[in-house]
Design a protein around this motif. Sequence first.
Motif, PDB file in Angstrom:
ATOM      1  N   SER A  17       0.819  -1.206   0.000  1.00 47.81           N
ATOM      2  CA  SER A  17       0.000   0.000   0.000  1.00 47.81           C
ATOM      3  C   SER A  17       0.858   1.263   0.000  1.00 47.81           C
ATOM      4  O   SER A  17       0.455   2.284  -0.538  1.00 47.81           O
ATOM      5  CB  SER A  17      -0.916   0.000   1.221  1.00 47.81           C
ATOM      6  N   THR A  49      -2.905   5.246  -4.985  1.00 47.25           N
ATOM      7  CA  THR A  49      -4.191   4.982  -4.355  1.00 47.25           C
ATOM      8  C   THR A  49      -5.374   5.481  -5.171  1.00 47.25           C
ATOM      9  O   THR A  49      -6.455   4.905  -5.082  1.00 47.25           O
ATOM     10  CB  THR A  49      -4.245   5.624  -2.966  1.00 47.25           C
ATOM     11  N   ALA A  50      -5.189   6.547  -5.932  1.00 49.36           N
ATOM     12  CA  ALA A  50      -6.312   7.091  -6.708  1.00 49.36           C
ATOM     13  C   ALA A  50      -5.784   8.003  -7.808  1.00 49.36           C
ATOM     14  O   ALA A  50      -4.596   8.298  -7.886  1.00 49.36           O
ATOM     15  CB  ALA A  50      -7.252   7.867  -5.799  1.00 49.36           C
ATOM     16  N   THR A  57      -0.545   9.194  -4.514  1.00 43.22           N
ATOM     17  CA  THR A  57       0.093   8.127  -3.758  1.00 43.22           C
ATOM     18  C   THR A  57      -0.047   8.498  -2.288  1.00 43.22           C
ATOM     19  O   THR A  57      -0.655   9.511  -1.950  1.00 43.22           O
ATOM     20  CB  THR A  57       1.577   7.974  -4.137  1.00 43.22           C
ATOM     21  N   ASN A  58       0.534   7.709  -1.417  1.00 39.38           N
ATOM     22  CA  ASN A  58       0.421   8.005   0.004  1.00 39.38           C
ATOM     23  C   ASN A  58       1.372   9.098   0.459  1.00 39.38           C
ATOM     24  O   ASN A  58       1.352   9.480   1.625  1.00 39.38           O
ATOM     25  CB  ASN A  58       0.646   6.744   0.828  1.00 39.38           C
ATOM     26  N   TYR A  65      -6.477   6.274   9.023  1.00 45.44           N
ATOM     27  CA  TYR A  65      -5.931   6.474   7.672  1.00 45.44           C
ATOM     28  C   TYR A  65      -7.051   6.803   6.694  1.00 45.44           C
ATOM     29  O   TYR A  65      -6.943   7.727   5.889  1.00 45.44           O
ATOM     30  CB  TYR A  65      -5.188   5.214   7.222  1.00 45.44           C
ATOM     31  N   TYR A  66      -8.143   6.070   6.760  1.00 44.01           N
ATOM     32  CA  TYR A  66      -9.261   6.319   5.844  1.00 44.01           C
ATOM     33  C   TYR A  66      -9.968   7.642   6.148  1.00 44.01           C
ATOM     34  O   TYR A  66     -10.464   8.299   5.234  1.00 44.01           O
ATOM     35  CB  TYR A  66     -10.251   5.159   5.865  1.00 44.01           C
ATOM     36  N   TYR A 115      -7.636  10.198   4.691  1.00 46.69           N
ATOM     37  CA  TYR A 115      -7.685  10.075   3.234  1.00 46.69           C
ATOM     38  C   TYR A 115      -8.953  10.731   2.676  1.00 46.69           C
ATOM     39  O   TYR A 115      -8.906  11.434   1.659  1.00 46.69           O
ATOM     40  CB  TYR A 115      -7.629   8.603   2.826  1.00 46.69           C
ATOM     41  N   THR A 116     -10.063  10.506   3.334  1.00 44.43           N
ATOM     42  CA  THR A 116     -11.325  11.107   2.899  1.00 44.43           C
ATOM     43  C   THR A 116     -11.257  12.635   2.974  1.00 44.43           C
ATOM     44  O   THR A 116     -11.727  13.325   2.058  1.00 44.43           O
ATOM     45  CB  THR A 116     -12.487  10.586   3.754  1.00 44.43           C
ATOM     46  N   PRO A 159     -10.639   5.525  -7.877  1.00 46.53           N
ATOM     47  CA  PRO A 159      -9.791   4.781  -6.940  1.00 46.53           C
ATOM     48  C   PRO A 159      -8.953   3.726  -7.647  1.00 46.53           C
ATOM     49  O   PRO A 159      -9.339   3.164  -8.670  1.00 46.53           O
ATOM     50  CB  PRO A 159     -10.789   4.131  -5.986  1.00 46.53           C
ATOM     51  N   LYS A 160      -7.787   3.445  -7.091  1.00 44.23           N
ATOM     52  CA  LYS A 160      -6.864   2.422  -7.584  1.00 44.23           C
ATOM     53  C   LYS A 160      -6.826   1.263  -6.586  1.00 44.23           C
ATOM     54  O   LYS A 160      -7.275   1.395  -5.446  1.00 44.23           O
ATOM     55  CB  LYS A 160      -5.459   3.019  -7.751  1.00 44.23           C
ATOM     56  N   LEU A 172      -5.697   1.485  -2.764  1.00 46.03           N
ATOM     57  CA  LEU A 172      -6.580   2.054  -1.740  1.00 46.03           C
ATOM     58  C   LEU A 172      -7.276   0.962  -0.927  1.00 46.03           C
ATOM     59  O   LEU A 172      -7.638   1.175   0.226  1.00 46.03           O
ATOM     60  CB  LEU A 172      -7.612   2.972  -2.397  1.00 46.03           C
TER      61      LEU A 172
END
Length: 157
Positions: free
Chosen positions: A22, A27-28, A41-42, A99-100, A103-104, A118-119, A122
């Motif tokens: 991850s 991620t998207a 990415t993160n 984390y979510y 991220y949101t 999204p990828k 995620l």
Amino acid sequence: MKIEFYLHQIWLALICILMVASLVLPTAQFVNAEGASALLTNFRISFIEGDSRAALWGLGVILILTLCVGVFELLLSGFRNFVLQKRLLVFMMLMTAGYYIVYTIYVLVLKGDAQFVPKPGLAFPMVCLVLEFMSLQGVARAEASIIARASGFRLRD
């Protein structure tokens, strides 16, 4: 000396592998009406023009901390300190849920009029969240079986 192997150790190893995956996978992607896109990415957001901004480094830090706790948890799992293992697993679950949430918030702030795509990267922390819950149940089950073997107490019919 007998070395015991528990099923939750497999889940912990899989959590660590998925957290590393991850960290490195995108991620998207944001795509706007003109066709311009940005890859998330993160750690950063990379635009199609070639420039990038390190605006998302907080997500990477959360995943790295969760990975460190997961590796420590995996190393700790051989010592039968079940109380600390359960506490660390709950902490890992809270960090993964956090984390979510972060991220949101990042997506809502950065989205604008672009389309969010999204990828697969995620989904890995969500799979880790499920595996963390399974590990928590496995630790509780291992603790119960060791206590049951140690007491030797049986109820009579």
